[in-house]
Design a protein around this motif. Sequence first.
Motif, PDB file in Angstrom:
ATOM      1  N   TYR A  89       0.833  -1.206   0.000  1.00  0.00           N
ATOM      2  CA  TYR A  89       0.000   0.000   0.000  1.00  0.00           C
ATOM      3  C   TYR A  89       0.864   1.251   0.000  1.00  0.00           C
ATOM      4  O   TYR A  89       1.693   1.454   0.891  1.00  0.00           O
ATOM      5  CB  TYR A  89      -0.904   0.025   1.236  1.00  0.00           C
ATOM      6  CG  TYR A  89      -1.774  -1.195   1.388  1.00  0.00           C
ATOM      7  CD1 TYR A  89      -2.663  -1.568   0.389  1.00  0.00           C
ATOM      8  CD2 TYR A  89      -1.711  -1.978   2.532  1.00  0.00           C
ATOM      9  CE1 TYR A  89      -3.453  -2.698   0.520  1.00  0.00           C
ATOM     10  CE2 TYR A  89      -2.504  -3.104   2.682  1.00  0.00           C
ATOM     11  CZ  TYR A  89      -3.373  -3.460   1.669  1.00  0.00           C
ATOM     12  OH  TYR A  89      -4.154  -4.583   1.800  1.00  0.00           O
ATOM     13  N   PRO A  93      -1.073   6.291   6.285  1.00  0.00           N
ATOM     14  CA  PRO A  93      -2.106   5.674   7.139  1.00  0.00           C
ATOM     15  C   PRO A  93      -2.886   6.647   8.005  1.00  0.00           C
ATOM     16  O   PRO A  93      -4.056   6.406   8.300  1.00  0.00           O
ATOM     17  CB  PRO A  93      -1.304   4.684   8.004  1.00  0.00           C
ATOM     18  CG  PRO A  93       0.113   5.131   7.920  1.00  0.00           C
ATOM     19  CD  PRO A  93       0.269   5.766   6.584  1.00  0.00           C
ATOM     20  N   ILE A 136      -6.943   6.102   6.706  1.00  0.00           N
ATOM     21  CA  ILE A 136      -6.614   4.849   6.018  1.00  0.00           C
ATOM     22  C   ILE A 136      -6.311   3.726   7.010  1.00  0.00           C
ATOM     23  O   ILE A 136      -6.609   2.556   6.754  1.00  0.00           O
ATOM     24  CB  ILE A 136      -5.408   5.069   5.073  1.00  0.00           C
ATOM     25  CG1 ILE A 136      -5.822   5.929   3.866  1.00  0.00           C
ATOM     26  CG2 ILE A 136      -4.808   3.748   4.613  1.00  0.00           C
ATOM     27  CD1 ILE A 136      -6.803   5.275   2.919  1.00  0.00           C
ATOM     28  N   LYS A 144      -8.215  -0.563   1.352  1.00  0.00           N
ATOM     29  CA  LYS A 144      -6.911   0.045   1.039  1.00  0.00           C
ATOM     30  C   LYS A 144      -6.516  -0.239  -0.395  1.00  0.00           C
ATOM     31  O   LYS A 144      -5.989   0.633  -1.089  1.00  0.00           O
ATOM     32  CB  LYS A 144      -5.835  -0.495   1.995  1.00  0.00           C
ATOM     33  CG  LYS A 144      -5.971  -0.012   3.423  1.00  0.00           C
ATOM     34  CD  LYS A 144      -4.934  -0.688   4.313  1.00  0.00           C
ATOM     35  CE  LYS A 144      -5.101  -0.288   5.763  1.00  0.00           C
ATOM     36  NZ  LYS A 144      -4.191  -1.039   6.661  1.00  0.00           N
ATOM     37  N   ASN A 148      -5.678   2.533  -3.171  1.00  0.00           N
ATOM     38  CA  ASN A 148      -4.387   2.414  -3.853  1.00  0.00           C
ATOM     39  C   ASN A 148      -4.566   2.462  -5.368  1.00  0.00           C
ATOM     40  O   ASN A 148      -3.793   3.111  -6.086  1.00  0.00           O
ATOM     41  CB  ASN A 148      -3.755   1.071  -3.453  1.00  0.00           C
ATOM     42  CG  ASN A 148      -2.262   1.137  -3.251  1.00  0.00           C
ATOM     43  OD1 ASN A 148      -1.725   2.137  -2.794  1.00  0.00           O
ATOM     44  ND2 ASN A 148      -1.585   0.056  -3.575  1.00  0.00           N
TER      45      ASN A 148
END
Length: 250
Positions: A89, A93, A136, A144, A148
């Motif tokens: 990813y 975050p 995230i 995710k 992405n």
Amino acid sequence: MSNPVIEIKSLSKKYKEADFFSVNNLSLAVNKGEIFGLLGPNGAGKTTLISMLCGLIKPSSGSFTIEGHTYKDNSFAIKKTIGVVPQEYALYPTLTARENLMYFGSMYGLKGKDLKQKINDSLEYLGLTKFADKSIETFSGGMKRRVNLIAGLLHEPSVLFLDEPTVGVDVHSKNVIIEYLKQVNAKGTTIIYTSHHLAEAQDLCSHIAIIDSGTILIQGTPEEIITVTHNAHSLEDVFLSLTGKELRDV
């Protein structure tokens, strides 16, 4: 008549102090508008090949062009042309989905109402609108993956590199991602796709190359390579026939 968007000629990569070439004298053409599956066991050279095509590492020898450009002559043109969705990813975050996408969009030079509309449309299509303003780090793996994917497509690249886009996601997320990729491809984006999901690749890809030890073992449409492989009824049969049944996850 073929219309190659990527042309690879005798491309090789040997890492410093490595005993073997990760990619070994590989030649390949990917035509415009294809969903091209690059398949192979762990350590086959898929990630190294994609890393070279994305300009992340330099080849040891050989050459390639993307839409007629080389990194040596026009790296800026190639970077505008391609989108990359890595297996890991590539998201912050602690930022929300919307903040991540605004940031990545701005890196591509997008801004204002156009960027906001693209983000809103993509979040809606991929079922993420009500989570757009959540961080995230609270997202599931499938969520995710979808963010992405949006991040790699905001600038509408003509060539998209996808490394394991559905790994670790549930059936519903996988289905949404695959349908989204088909829609993106239908609008003209050429997709280079790696995966260990062979049934998925058989259904999705218009053309496939199976590689091992950095070389191409077979290539063609899924139907062609199944037909020419003895006793093969699926892409998985072809894969095991060519690469063997020895474990590769050690």
